[in-house]
Scaffold this active site. Structure first.
Site, PDB file in Angstrom:
ATOM      1  N   LEU A  31      -8.697   1.579   7.438  1.00  0.00           N
ATOM      2  CA  LEU A  31      -9.238   2.436   6.388  1.00  0.00           C
ATOM      3  C   LEU A  31      -8.870   3.901   6.628  1.00  0.00           C
ATOM      4  O   LEU A  31      -9.717   4.798   6.535  1.00  0.00           O
ATOM      5  CB  LEU A  31     -10.758   2.280   6.255  1.00  0.00           C
ATOM      6  CG  LEU A  31     -11.283   0.931   5.784  1.00  0.00           C
ATOM      7  CD1 LEU A  31     -12.772   1.014   5.493  1.00  0.00           C
ATOM      8  CD2 LEU A  31     -10.537   0.410   4.562  1.00  0.00           C
ATOM      9  N   GLU A  38     -12.007  -0.211  -1.436  1.00  0.00           N
ATOM     10  CA  GLU A  38     -10.982  -1.230  -1.213  1.00  0.00           C
ATOM     11  C   GLU A  38     -11.674  -2.402  -0.543  1.00  0.00           C
ATOM     12  O   GLU A  38     -11.907  -2.394   0.667  1.00  0.00           O
ATOM     13  CB  GLU A  38      -9.841  -0.693  -0.340  1.00  0.00           C
ATOM     14  CG  GLU A  38      -9.000   0.368  -1.024  1.00  0.00           C
ATOM     15  CD  GLU A  38      -7.680   0.622  -0.297  1.00  0.00           C
ATOM     16  OE1 GLU A  38      -7.216  -0.276   0.440  1.00  0.00           O
ATOM     17  OE2 GLU A  38      -7.122   1.719  -0.477  1.00  0.00           O
ATOM     18  N   GLU A  54     -10.679  32.631  -5.480  1.00  0.00           N
ATOM     19  CA  GLU A  54     -10.667  34.010  -5.951  1.00  0.00           C
ATOM     20  C   GLU A  54     -10.491  34.991  -4.793  1.00  0.00           C
ATOM     21  O   GLU A  54      -9.742  35.971  -4.898  1.00  0.00           O
ATOM     22  CB  GLU A  54     -11.969  34.323  -6.699  1.00  0.00           C
ATOM     23  CG  GLU A  54     -12.183  33.452  -7.934  1.00  0.00           C
ATOM     24  CD  GLU A  54     -12.985  32.193  -7.662  1.00  0.00           C
ATOM     25  OE1 GLU A  54     -13.726  31.755  -8.548  1.00  0.00           O
ATOM     26  OE2 GLU A  54     -12.851  31.630  -6.540  1.00  0.00           O
ATOM     27  N   ASP A  88      -9.427  -8.918   7.516  1.00  0.00           N
ATOM     28  CA  ASP A  88      -8.240  -8.071   7.702  1.00  0.00           C
ATOM     29  C   ASP A  88      -8.357  -7.042   8.815  1.00  0.00           C
ATOM     30  O   ASP A  88      -7.339  -6.481   9.232  1.00  0.00           O
ATOM     31  CB  ASP A  88      -7.928  -7.320   6.389  1.00  0.00           C
ATOM     32  CG  ASP A  88      -7.646  -8.268   5.229  1.00  0.00           C
ATOM     33  OD1 ASP A  88      -7.211  -9.404   5.493  1.00  0.00           O
ATOM     34  OD2 ASP A  88      -7.866  -7.866   4.072  1.00  0.00           O
ATOM     35  N   THR A 132      -5.435 -11.702  -6.118  1.00  0.00           N
ATOM     36  CA  THR A 132      -5.344 -10.706  -5.047  1.00  0.00           C
ATOM     37  C   THR A 132      -4.974 -11.295  -3.695  1.00  0.00           C
ATOM     38  O   THR A 132      -4.608 -10.559  -2.781  1.00  0.00           O
ATOM     39  CB  THR A 132      -6.680  -9.969  -4.895  1.00  0.00           C
ATOM     40  OG1 THR A 132      -7.710 -10.915  -4.551  1.00  0.00           O
ATOM     41  CG2 THR A 132      -7.055  -9.260  -6.187  1.00  0.00           C
TER      42      THR A 132
END
Length: 372
Positions: A210, A302, A55, A206, A167
Site C-alpha cells: 500500500l 483498493e 500567497e 496479497d 477482478t
C-alpha cells in the site's frame, strides 16, 4: 467579467496549485500568481502544513525578484484565508503588500474562512472578484471541499478489471489484468490521496505494501485497514513503519477488541480503533467521520469485492476509479459483492465523469448520481 488575461493567469495559478498535489495534506492545493503591468512578478504554491501558503510564497518570490507588489493583481485558486491556523492570514499579507485587485477561483469551504477572507480584502479597498475557473479549482481540492462541507473524506474506490467486470480468478490470481501504464496511473491516484484503505481479505491474499512506487512523491499516504476481528498478521507489509516528516502509523479499524493482539500491534506502532456497528462489523460511516476528523481529504480504497460492495452499499463510495482491460475472464471474481436486487430502480446509481484510454486499457471515472 473576466478578461482573457484573467483566464490565462488563473490557468497558470491552477498549474502551480498542482505542484502541491502530493504534499499539502490536510491543507488544500492552492496556487497564486501576481501580475503587474502585464508582467508576472511573483508566483507560488502552498507548501506542506505549517509552511507558507501560496500567497505568501508569491509575495516572497516577487521580493526576491526585486518587484514591488503594490498595485498588482493577485490570482489565487482559493479564497485567501482570514484566520490564524499554523500560519498567519493570507488576506492580511495581501493587504499589507498593497495589491489592488484579487481574483479568486472559489470561496474557501472552510467554515473558519467561508467568505471572510474576501470581505477583509474588500474592506481594505481591494477590488475582489471570485468564481473564475471555479470548477477546475474545486476538482483539484475535491477532498478538502468534502471534508469541510460534510466532515467526510472523498472516497475513491479503485478497481482493475477485465472487460466483463472480473477482478481475479477464483484462486485469487489477479496480477496483472491491466497493463503497466494503467498500473502506473493508479499509483498517481494513490499519491494524491491522504490515505489508502484496504480490507483484511486483501491483506491475507496479497500482503500489499500500500505504498506509492511508480511516481515520485515525498509523502506516502497513511495506510488504513478494515479488520473486524483483528486478524491482521503482525508481519503484514502494510503495517511497516513509515519514516520521515510525513510518516504516520497505520490505522486498523476493528469491531471486536482483542486486547492482547491490540497491544502487540500498538507495540509495533500501529493504532487500533474499535468501531462496531449493530451487525458486529466495522461501522464504515463512523470510520469515515473519524478519518475526516483526522484531516483525511481523499481516501483511496483498493480492496476486494466484499469491502468494495460494503462501501457502495453503505453510501461511503463517492467515486469509482475503474481500469478495464480488453480481455474476458469469464467465470471469475467480480468487482462488487452486492445483494440481489428486486427492482432495477434500487440499483446504486453513478454518472460518468471521465473516460480515457491509458495504454491498452480504459480508465473510467464515475461518481455517485446524488453528488451535484
Amino acid at each position: 467579467m473576466f478578461s482573457d488575461t484573467d483566464h490565462a493567469a488563473m490557468q497558470q495559478a491552477l498549474a502551480l496549485a498542482t505542484l502541491g498535489l502530493y504534499i499539502t495534506t490536510p491543507n488544500p492545493r492552492v496556487g497564486c500568481v501576481l501580475i503587474k503591468h502585464g508582467q508576472v512578478i511573483g508566483q507560488g504554491s502552498t507548501q506542506p502544513a505549517g509552511q507558507d501558503h501560496a500567497e505568501v510564497q508569491a509575495l516572497k518570490d516577487a521580493a526576491a525578484r526585486g518587484f514591488d507588489p503594490s498595485g498588482a493583481t493577485a490570482y489565487v485558486t482559493l479564497e485567501p484565508c482570514s484566520h490564524f491556523g499554523r500560519t498567519p492570514p493570507c488576506a492580511d499579507a495581501l493587504v499589507r503588500a498593497g495589491v489592488a485587485r484579487v481574483v479568486a477561483a472559489m470561496e474557501d469551504p472552510n467554515p473558519s474562512v467561508s467568505g471572510r477572507g474576501l470581505q477583509r480584502l474588500r474592506a481594505a479597498g481591494i477590488d475582489v472578484r471570485c468564481g473564475l475557473l471555479e470548477k477546475e479549482a474545486r476538482e483539484l481540492n475535491i477532498g478538502f471541499v468534502s471534508r469541510m462541507t460534510r466532515g467526510l473524506p472523498w472516497v475513491r474506490v479503485k478497481v482493475a478489471a477485465s472487460l466483463d467486470g472480473r477482478t481475479a480468478l477464483h484462486d485469487g490470481t489477479s496480477q496483472w489484468i491491466t497493463g503497466q501504464a494503467a498500473r502506473d496511473d493508479g499509483h498517481a491516484w494513490r499519491a494524491r490521496a491522504c490515505a489508502i484503505l484496504t480490507g483484511i481479505g486483501t491483506v491475507r491474499d496479497d500482503d500489499p505494501q500500500l505504498t506509492v512506487r511508480a511516481v515520485e512523491t515525498p509523502r506516502q499516504p497513511q495506510r488504513v485497514l478494515v479488520d473486524s476481528r483483528l486478524e491482521v498478521p503482525l508481519d503484514a507489509r502494510m503495517l511497516a513503519p513509515q519514516h520521515g516528516p510525513f510518516g504516520r502509523p497505520a490505522l486498523v479499524f476493528c469491531a471486536v477488541d482483542a486486547p492482547e493482539r491490540r497491544r502487540e500491534l500498538e507495540a509495533r506502532g500501529v493504532e487500533v480503533i474499535v468501531l462496531a456497528n449493530a451487525q458486529g462489523k466495522v461501522d464504515l460511516h463512523q470510520m469515515m467521520v473519524e478519518l475526516g476528523r483526522r484531516g483525511i481529504n481523499e481516501l483511496h480504497a483498493e480492496a476486494g469485492n466484499k469491502l468494495n460492495g460494503s462501501l457502495v452499499r453503505e453510501h461511503c463510495a463517492d467515486e469509482l476509479l475503474v481500469y478495464l482491460a480488453p480481455r474476458l475472464l469469464g467465470d471469475a471474481q467480480g468487482m462488487f459483492n452486492l445483494p440481489a436486487l428486486a427492482r432495477l430502480e434500487d440499483a446504486p446509481a453513478f454518472r460518468w465523469h471521465e473516460v480515457r484510454q491509458i495504454g491498452d486499457d480504459l480508465r473510467l471515472l464515475a461518481r455517485r448520481a446524488d453528488h451535484a
